[in-house]
Design a protein around this motif. Structure first.
Motif, PDB file in Angstrom:
ATOM      1  N   ARG A 231       0.844  -1.192   0.000  1.00 42.78           N
ATOM      2  CA  ARG A 231       0.000   0.000   0.000  1.00 42.78           C
ATOM      3  C   ARG A 231       0.883   1.247   0.000  1.00 42.78           C
ATOM      4  NH1 ARG A 231       0.115  -2.991   4.461  1.00 42.78           N
ATOM      5  NH2 ARG A 231       0.661  -2.043   6.466  1.00 42.78           N
ATOM      6  N   THR A 236      -4.368   5.932  -3.826  1.00 42.54           N
ATOM      7  CA  THR A 236      -5.018   4.727  -4.334  1.00 42.54           C
ATOM      8  C   THR A 236      -4.228   4.195  -5.514  1.00 42.54           C
ATOM      9  OG1 THR A 236      -6.464   6.068  -5.738  1.00 42.54           O
ATOM     10  CG2 THR A 236      -7.317   5.403  -3.574  1.00 42.54           C
ATOM     11  N   SER A 250      -9.539  -1.607 -11.801  1.00 41.30           N
ATOM     12  CA  SER A 250     -10.190  -1.365 -10.511  1.00 41.30           C
ATOM     13  C   SER A 250      -9.232  -0.654  -9.578  1.00 41.30           C
ATOM     14  CB  SER A 250     -10.640  -2.692  -9.895  1.00 41.30           C
ATOM     15  OG  SER A 250     -11.524  -3.381 -10.753  1.00 41.30           O
ATOM     16  N   TYR A 252      -7.708   0.165  -5.766  1.00 43.12           N
ATOM     17  CA  TYR A 252      -7.435  -0.506  -4.496  1.00 43.12           C
ATOM     18  C   TYR A 252      -6.625   0.423  -3.594  1.00 43.12           C
ATOM     19  CZ  TYR A 252      -8.692  -4.729  -7.112  1.00 43.12           C
ATOM     20  OH  TYR A 252      -9.355  -5.658  -7.878  1.00 43.12           O
ATOM     21  N   THR A 253      -6.861   0.291  -2.293  1.00 39.43           N
ATOM     22  CA  THR A 253      -6.030   1.004  -1.325  1.00 39.43           C
ATOM     23  C   THR A 253      -4.870   0.125  -0.852  1.00 39.43           C
ATOM     24  OG1 THR A 253      -7.507   0.314   0.475  1.00 39.43           O
ATOM     25  CG2 THR A 253      -7.915   2.477  -0.542  1.00 39.43           C
ATOM     26  N   SER A 254      -5.003  -1.187  -1.003  1.00 38.35           N
ATOM     27  CA  SER A 254      -3.911  -2.104  -0.703  1.00 38.35           C
ATOM     28  C   SER A 254      -4.107  -3.361  -1.533  1.00 38.35           C
ATOM     29  CB  SER A 254      -3.865  -2.445   0.794  1.00 38.35           C
ATOM     30  OG  SER A 254      -4.943  -3.270   1.169  1.00 38.35           O
ATOM     31  N   LEU A 255      -3.010  -4.098  -1.754  1.00 35.29           N
ATOM     32  CA  LEU A 255      -3.061  -5.312  -2.561  1.00 35.29           C
ATOM     33  C   LEU A 255      -2.332  -6.436  -1.830  1.00 35.29           C
ATOM     34  CD1 LEU A 255      -2.340  -4.159  -6.227  1.00 35.29           C
ATOM     35  CD2 LEU A 255      -4.374  -5.365  -5.446  1.00 35.29           C
ATOM     36  N   GLN A 322     -10.889  -9.801  -2.604  1.00 35.13           N
ATOM     37  CA  GLN A 322     -10.020  -9.053  -3.505  1.00 35.13           C
ATOM     38  C   GLN A 322      -9.566  -9.910  -4.679  1.00 35.13           C
ATOM     39  OE1 GLN A 322      -5.621  -7.785  -2.830  1.00 35.13           O
ATOM     40  NE2 GLN A 322      -6.863  -6.083  -2.074  1.00 35.13           N
ATOM     41  N   SER A 325     -12.090 -10.200  -7.296  1.00 36.70           N
ATOM     42  CA  SER A 325     -12.399  -8.955  -7.997  1.00 36.70           C
ATOM     43  C   SER A 325     -11.456  -8.682  -9.166  1.00 36.70           C
ATOM     44  CB  SER A 325     -12.325  -7.782  -7.009  1.00 36.70           C
ATOM     45  OG  SER A 325     -10.977  -7.494  -6.639  1.00 36.70           O
TER      46      SER A 325
END
Length: 545
Positions: A231, A236, A250, A252-255, A322, A325
């Motif tokens: 992150r 973002t 898409s 994400y705020t973290s992966l 996640q 998604s």
């Protein structure tokens, strides 16, 4: 052999190679690299360690290349041990001879060299390389591979202002020799000592950006034992690519990035001009390990301060959501002009279902790991070479079953047969309490579905038949399953392994022999003239191209 003679032989070999395959490769460019692999001091966690350096670098040199380029990489081994490099996610079309794992290649002896001839055939995206023998990966020797699209092939996003590679993962202060001794004695690895980003610990790397501009970050988990979460404080991330597949964009705020996986994101420097934490933390662990780098605005007013932002820790449900998604961008071109979605993977009926269950048996009083009850042991001769020369007694095709046996484990050099051009379903079943990460060399596959509990045929009703992502490494959550579809379009002897390196080392791997009875250069290149021979093939001669 004198150095000048070796160089002359190498030049003759590559001239022959070029002439033989000029019809196939056309005018695809060649890129030449010379790598000297040495051992030297590194300080990744503030203490002196002996690391594996490539051309004096830790991590090793980054490879920037373009779809269909030919890479000629001459690797000189100046270590005191044999050495091999494998190319994580690079498919080696018709050329498993270059895969760089012990099942296909003889190791490079100390003081010797081997020249890899790789083609980035029909690939784009973010990948990495690493040393594949023993526990060498725990000492470094890894680096990034970025494959860019050809100029005439559009990409589904504007050209970024910069392109950063981040190799992140866990790290041990103990040497590879000590870690290997721990595993050989029948014990598991200790908890990692920390996390690194590009070989550095806390705030060891700075990535400078200009306010208002967008940058590409390529993140790979090059660790040995733990999933990570990535992150960037206050920013973002727009996901654009996963291991060679353009994704739906898409935010994400973290992966979560599991062992062996690679992701590409776009990050826009749209916050006030300051310095921000880039944070990597371990996932599903107690305690949680954390390390940071710095996102530095070129017009920054101040430094980072205080603790980095927290992230998810042991929660499985959010990670599963996640993962589900992440979807394929059906309208984007891959390495070719046609859209990714023009290949209707979900309309093809698999001809075979293979179920693979990991387990952790104790065999002969020592901790081992297994697939369908078989704990892999390396043979005295690389399997691909033994297969080519028809050397009997090295391995047996069919030495691992297609389905879990649920019995006690046993040791075997396990090889599974598969027919070229068949289309198969593989179900990874995990009945342990830890997240598993699986990789398949030489192929990419479609992640059809994942869920908790026992897989059954009715689970196919929940498969994504339209826009799932294609990749080469996939996670399996605790007490869960993950199903994939895969086209066996690449002849060779291919490693299927756990990316948890202790599990791989202690047997959680096997080889898939994708076989064509035609024995045609159209399907697979012949053994290279410079192939190293060892074991029972030591006195054989390679055949000319």
């Amino acid at each position: 052999m004198r150095t000048e003679n070796r160089v002359l032989c190498s030049l003759i070999f590559f001239l022959t190679f070029f002439i033989a395959f000029n019809v196939v490769n056309g005018e695809d460019p060649y890129r030449f690299f010379t790598w000297k692999v040495t051992s030297g001091p590194i300080y990744p966690m503030g203490i002196r360690q002996q690391g594996i350096l490539i051309n004096g670098q830790f991590p090793g040199p980054k490879i920037d290349t373009v779809t269909n380029d030919n890479l000629i990489i001459s690797v000189y081994n100046y270590l005191t041990e044999p050495f091999l490099i494998t190319w994580n996610g690079i498919q080696q079309r018709r050329n498993s001879w270059q895969d760089g794992v012990y099942g296909t290649n003889c190791p490079i002896p100390p003081g010797k060299n081997f020249t890899y001839a790789l083609q980035m055939k029909d690939q784009i995206g973010s990948f990495f390389y690493f040393p594949s023998l023993g526990m060498h990966k725990a000492a470094g020797g890894f680096g990034g591979i970025n494959i860019y699209s050809r100029p005439r092939i559009p990409v589904p996003f504007p050209h970024p202002a910069g392109d950063f590679t981040l190799l992140a993962g866990d790290w041990f202060k103990r040497s590879p020799r000590v870690l290997k001794a721990i595993l050989d004695s029948g014990h598991n690895l200790p908890f990692p000592d920390g996390l690194l980003i590009n070989g550095q610990g806390w705030n060891g790397n700075t990535f400078t950006v200009n306010q208002g501009q967008t940058y590409r970050f390529r993140i790979s988990n090059v660790g040995l034992a733990t999933s990570i979460n990535f992150r960037i404080q206050g920013h973002t991330m727009k996901l654009i690519e996963v291991e060679g597949s353009h994704t739906l964009q898409s935010m994400y705020t973290s992966l979560d990035i599991h062992l062996g996986q690679s992701y590409s994101v776009l990050v826009t420097a749209n916050q006030r001009p300051w310095d921000y934490y880039i944070t990597v933390s371990s996932r599903f662990t107690k305690p949680v390990l954390t390390t940071t780098a710095i996102l530095h605005y070129s017009n920054s007013w101040g430094k980072v301060s205080g603790p980095p932002p927290g992230g998810p820790t042991v929660q499985i449900d959010s990670s599963l959501s996640q993962a589900r998604s992440i979807r394929w961008n059906l309208t984007a071109s891959g390495p070719r002009p046609n859209p990714q979605g023009s290949y209707h993977y979900g309309m093809i009926k698999p001809s075979r279902t293979i179920r693979l269950a990991n387990n952790a048996p104790v065999i002969n009083g020592k901790q081992r790991y297994a697939v369908n009850g078989v704990s892999f042991v390396p043979a005295d001769t690389p399997l691909k070479i033994a297969d080519y020369y028809n050397i009997q007694g090295v391995f047996g095709v069919g030495s691992i079953p297609d389905s879990p046996t649920w019995g006690s484990g046993y040791l075997k050099t396990s090889v599974m047969h598969a027919d070229f051009r068949s289309y198969i379903e593989i179900v990874f079943e995990n009945w342990e309490d830890t997240v598993q990460s699986w990789h398949i060399d030489g192929h990419s596959f479609f992640v059809m579905g994942m869920d908790g509990g026992q897989w059954s045929q009715s689970s196919r009703l929940r498969y994504n038949l339209r826009d799932t992502v294609a990749r080469s490494t996939v996670q399996v959550y605790p007490k869960s399953w993950t199903a994939i579809y895969m086209a066996l379009d690449n002849v060779g002897m291919w490693n299927i392994r756990s990316q948890d390196w202790a599990r791989q080392y202690l047997g959680q791997q096997f080889y898939l022999r994708v076989y064509s009875s035609a024995h045609s250069w159209r399907d697979e290149y012949p053994i290279p003239r410079n192939a190293l021979l060892c074991g029972r093939a030591f006195h054989r001669r390679t055949r000319p191209l």
